[in-house]
Design a protein around this motif. Structure first.
Motif, PDB file in Angstrom:
ATOM      1  N   GLU A 369      -0.753  -2.849   8.263  1.00  0.00           N
ATOM      2  CA  GLU A 369      -2.010  -2.650   7.551  1.00  0.00           C
ATOM      3  C   GLU A 369      -2.064  -1.194   7.091  1.00  0.00           C
ATOM      4  OE1 GLU A 369      -5.506  -3.986   9.726  1.00  0.00           O
ATOM      5  OE2 GLU A 369      -4.211  -5.140  11.059  1.00  0.00           O
ATOM      6  N   GLY A 370      -2.810  -0.953   6.049  1.00  0.00           N
ATOM      7  CA  GLY A 370      -2.951   0.420   5.599  1.00  0.00           C
ATOM      8  C   GLY A 370      -3.619   0.513   4.251  1.00  0.00           C
ATOM      9  N   ILE A 371      -3.834   1.744   3.829  1.00  0.00           N
ATOM     10  CA  ILE A 371      -4.451   2.022   2.534  1.00  0.00           C
ATOM     11  C   ILE A 371      -3.340   2.100   1.496  1.00  0.00           C
ATOM     12  CG2 ILE A 371      -5.887   3.650   1.249  1.00  0.00           C
ATOM     13  CD1 ILE A 371      -6.911   4.653   4.017  1.00  0.00           C
ATOM     14  N   THR A 372      -3.384   1.232   0.525  1.00  0.00           N
ATOM     15  CA  THR A 372      -2.381   1.114  -0.542  1.00  0.00           C
ATOM     16  C   THR A 372      -1.089   0.481  -0.003  1.00  0.00           C
ATOM     17  OG1 THR A 372      -1.195   3.221  -0.302  1.00  0.00           O
ATOM     18  CG2 THR A 372      -3.273   3.277  -1.535  1.00  0.00           C
ATOM     19  N   PRO A 373      -0.247  -0.017  -0.886  1.00  0.00           N
ATOM     20  CA  PRO A 373       1.057  -0.566  -0.460  1.00  0.00           C
ATOM     21  C   PRO A 373       1.906   0.448   0.303  1.00  0.00           C
ATOM     22  CG  PRO A 373       0.569  -1.278  -2.694  1.00  0.00           C
ATOM     23  CD  PRO A 373      -0.497  -0.279  -2.320  1.00  0.00           C
ATOM     24  N   LEU A 374       1.777   1.734  -0.063  1.00  0.00           N
ATOM     25  CA  LEU A 374       2.534   2.761   0.657  1.00  0.00           C
ATOM     26  C   LEU A 374       2.096   2.828   2.121  1.00  0.00           C
ATOM     27  CD1 LEU A 374       4.520   5.112   0.790  1.00  0.00           C
ATOM     28  CD2 LEU A 374       2.677   6.620  -0.026  1.00  0.00           C
ATOM     29  N   GLY A 375       0.779   2.733   2.351  1.00  0.00           N
ATOM     30  CA  GLY A 375       0.277   2.765   3.722  1.00  0.00           C
ATOM     31  C   GLY A 375       0.795   1.593   4.538  1.00  0.00           C
ATOM     32  N   ARG A 376       0.841   0.408   3.914  1.00  0.00           N
ATOM     33  CA  ARG A 376       1.362  -0.762   4.627  1.00  0.00           C
ATOM     34  C   ARG A 376       2.848  -0.620   4.907  1.00  0.00           C
ATOM     35  NH1 ARG A 376      -2.472  -2.998   1.180  1.00  0.00           N
ATOM     36  NH2 ARG A 376      -0.951  -3.548  -0.434  1.00  0.00           N
ATOM     37  N   LEU A 377       3.578   0.010   3.979  1.00  0.00           N
ATOM     38  CA  LEU A 377       5.004   0.244   4.203  1.00  0.00           C
ATOM     39  C   LEU A 377       5.221   1.219   5.355  1.00  0.00           C
ATOM     40  CD1 LEU A 377       7.942  -0.221   3.268  1.00  0.00           C
ATOM     41  CD2 LEU A 377       7.652   1.764   1.741  1.00  0.00           C
ATOM     42  N   ILE A 378       4.443   2.283   5.387  1.00  0.00           N
ATOM     43  CA  ILE A 378       4.533   3.253   6.489  1.00  0.00           C
ATOM     44  C   ILE A 378       4.199   2.561   7.805  1.00  0.00           C
ATOM     45  CG2 ILE A 378       3.543   5.359   7.474  1.00  0.00           C
ATOM     46  CD1 ILE A 378       3.045   6.311   4.583  1.00  0.00           C
ATOM     47  N   ASP A 379       3.174   1.703   7.788  1.00  0.00           N
ATOM     48  CA  ASP A 379       2.778   0.998   9.005  1.00  0.00           C
ATOM     49  C   ASP A 379       3.882   0.046   9.468  1.00  0.00           C
ATOM     50  OD1 ASP A 379       0.584   0.963  10.838  1.00  0.00           O
ATOM     51  OD2 ASP A 379       0.168  -1.099  10.250  1.00  0.00           O
ATOM     52  N   HIS A 380       4.583  -0.549   8.514  1.00  0.00           N
ATOM     53  CA  HIS A 380       5.707  -1.428   8.869  1.00  0.00           C
ATOM     54  C   HIS A 380       6.750  -0.654   9.666  1.00  0.00           C
ATOM     55  CE1 HIS A 380       9.090  -4.224   8.419  1.00  0.00           C
ATOM     56  NE2 HIS A 380       9.793  -3.182   7.990  1.00  0.00           N
TER      57      HIS A 380
END
Length: 589
Positions: A369-380
């Motif tokens: 989960e995260g803010i923007t697709p970049l945030g979700r990628l970082i969370d991954h």
């Protein structure tokens, strides 16, 4: 001619052939050599990569230990055991196989861990060292010959290349470049090796990488090992590197550790021309250890001294301004405080502490989960860091261990009564109750977190489970643990003790668990013996109190001694492939 040089035909011992079934249902082959006199002493032999148990016959015939049992297996994917040649699910699976093999022969032949020693070569020596490090078996002695802590691959960037290959093709293999003449100066032994149909030159890429990664942590954390150890080193080894062997030896905490170097030997130490030298040296070491009284180091005060305390003390000191590590960790911290906050997990960590219950809830959900697709990628990437993967595997192992305890008690005709002293909502226990309709199960869930307990009550109502109580309680107070009108036959402490470096609170807590548990009941407990990101966590991440999260990783032997000191006997254990989190079962004597 010395007695150890008697030709094998003149002093041969005949092996019997057996099989045992591992926890994943694989039937592995092994050989047993019975003693010529009645004896309870045993030696387990672990072969090098590519080889098999039959190769040990020559050593057994020469070593002049007629009053010892000998056992040697064919590791999965080797010799007469099943599986693709040189392949296993993981290197950790092979280490687990070692634990199950030794426990099998002890149960089958009425032997004890305290009267068992291990002799291992090359890859087998790394397996033996990993087993001793991770599972902390109270064996009498360990002999490691030319341990393969670093294989000479002779190709630039070989390990990164193999990692790419392993990602592209999950089951890939490479063939050994090693010719028989590079293993031994003995021409007859080289011919036997070359003509042996049970020897395969291939090894799976994942096993080679697992060997490399496991060896890295063993060399780094050899201080966790207290077992009397003899290391035999071949001076002209074409197969493995010398430096990691010396580093491992120097870092061992074993009060008895000895090293012997054979300057002209090739890799196959026990099959060299002058093999009477290492065989005699091994015999002398083993006889000495078995003739001596067992002296187990007292680790109950390791929080005040010793290997893990020293690591903590170093992590609590700031790095010098000239240290590249200092600036690397500073950049990491800046990145996590800025761009990293796009990640939901990192955001929660900064808000509540990276060891908080809220942080762990996000890890268990394992949904980026995260803010923007970049945030979700970082969370991954955050969720798939080694520690968080280990946390999720720990949960799976705890569920498996709980299932085993329930099966034992249910088979004995007992109703199941579970007490978890730091449960939170306790979803996995609720899932366990639902998954075992055949058993009568009640549970007492305790915690200091009132919010977590309330969430658990709501969850239990939603799942229509009414055999569970939720009570506020202090997990580090013996009086609080025993102060409920509930006497469990399964007690659980999961993910708690790892957060507290001092042993005194644990001893108080364990005393309460021992007092409340019925005789013959089971204690399930977790431990963190090692963490690959221990320094980064200490220098970058805050805990729930806002302080630097400096973890003290208790060795498995220390944790087991704490449990044993209040009347428990360890009977089972599971650990993830990276050796980060263990789950153990002990029975109250």
């Amino acid at each position: 001619m010395t007695k150890t040089e008697i030709p094998p035909s003149a002093n041969s011992r005949e092996a019997t052939e057996h099989q045992f079934v591992t926890s994943d249902g694989t039937e592995l082959f092994y050989r047993a050599w019975a003693p010529r006199t009645n004896s309870q002493k045993a030696i387990v032999l672990l072969h090098r990569g590519h080889e098999h148990s039959g190769r040990w016959q020559d050593l057994i015939d020469r070593i002049d230990l007629d009053d010892f049992w000998f056992f040697a297996w064919d590791a999965r994917g080797h010799g007469r055991s099943p599986g693709e040649r040189g392949y296993a699910e993981s290197f950790g699976r092979l280490v687990r196989d070692v634990d199950e093999f030794v426990r099998h022969i002890q149960a089958t032949f009425d032997l004890s861990m305290e009267n068992t020693a291990v002799v291992a070569q090359s890859v087998g020596a790394v397996l033996a060292a990993a087993w001793v490090h991770d599972y902390a078996p109270p064996i009498r002695a360990l002999v490691v010959a030319t341990p393969a802590f670093r294989i000479k691959l002779y190709v630039p960037f070989a390990i990164p290349g193999l990692r790419v290959l392993n990602q592209l093709k999950s089951k890939s293999f490479i063939k050994s470049y090693v010719k028989p003449g590079m293993l031994t100066h003995d021409a007859e032994q080289a011919r036997e090796y070359a003509s042996d149909p049970l020897i395969s030159p291939q090894i799976a890429t994942n096993i080679l990488l697992g060997l490399h990664d496991t060896s890295t942590r063993l060399v780094e954390d050899a201080g966790a090992i207290q077992t009397p150890t003899l290391m035999l080193i071949s001076g002209k080894d074409w197969v493995v590197k010398r430096k990691p062997q010396d580093q491992f030896f120097e870092r061992l905490s074993s009060p008895i550790k000895e090293k012997e170097v054979y300057p002209d030997f090739y890799h196959s130490t026990f099959w060299e021309q002058k093999r009477e030298l290492p065989i005699t040296r091994t015999r002398e070491f083993l006889v000495r250890q078995f003739e001596s009284a067992v002296e187990t180091p007292d680790l109950l005060e390791e929080d005040q001294r010793g290997h893990s305390k020293q690591i903590c003390a170093e992590l609590e000191q700031p790095l010098s301004l000239a240290s590249p590590k200092r600036w690397g960790f500073a950049l990491q911290s800046i990145g996590m405080k800025t761009t990293g906050r796009l990640s939901r997990g990192i955001q929660v960590g900064w808000k509540t502490g990276f060891d908080s219950g809220e942080s762990l809830d996000h890890v268990y959900r394992n949904t980026p989960e995260g803010i923007t697709p970049l945030g979700r990628l970082i969370d991954h990437f955050y969720l798939n860091s080694p520690g968080w993967c280990g946390i999720r595997q720990r949960k799976i192992h705890m569920q498996m261990m709980l299932d085993r305890a329930i099966e034992k008690l249910h088979t004995a005709g007992e109703a199941i009564r579970i007490q978890d002293i730091a449960s939170g909502p306790g979803r996995y226990i609720l899932d366990t109750i639902r998954n075992h309709p055949e058993a009568e199960i009640s549970a007492l869930m305790c915690d200091r977190d009132v919010g977590g307990l309330e969430a658990g009550r709501t969850l239990a109502q939603q799942m229509q489970i009414d055999s569970v109580q939720y009570k506020e309680s202090d997990a580090f107070s013996a009086a609080a643990i025993t102060g409920h009108d509930f006497q469990p036959n399964i007690a659980i402490v999961s993910g708690l003790y790892e957060l507290f470096p001092a042993n005194a609170p644990l001893q108080e807590s364990l005393k309460g668990l021992s007092d409340t548990l019925v005789a013959g009941g089971y204690l399930l407990y977790t431990n963190q013996p090692w963490h690959p990101q221990q320094e980064m966590i200490a220098r970058v991440l805050p805990n729930r109190d806002g302080d630097p999260w400096v973890m003290r990783c208790r060795t498995q032997q220390e944790m087991d001694q704490l449990v044993s000191s209040v009347g428990f006997r360890k009977v089972d254990m599971l650990i993830d492939d990276e050796g980060i989190f263990s789950v153990s079962m002990a029975v109250k004597e």
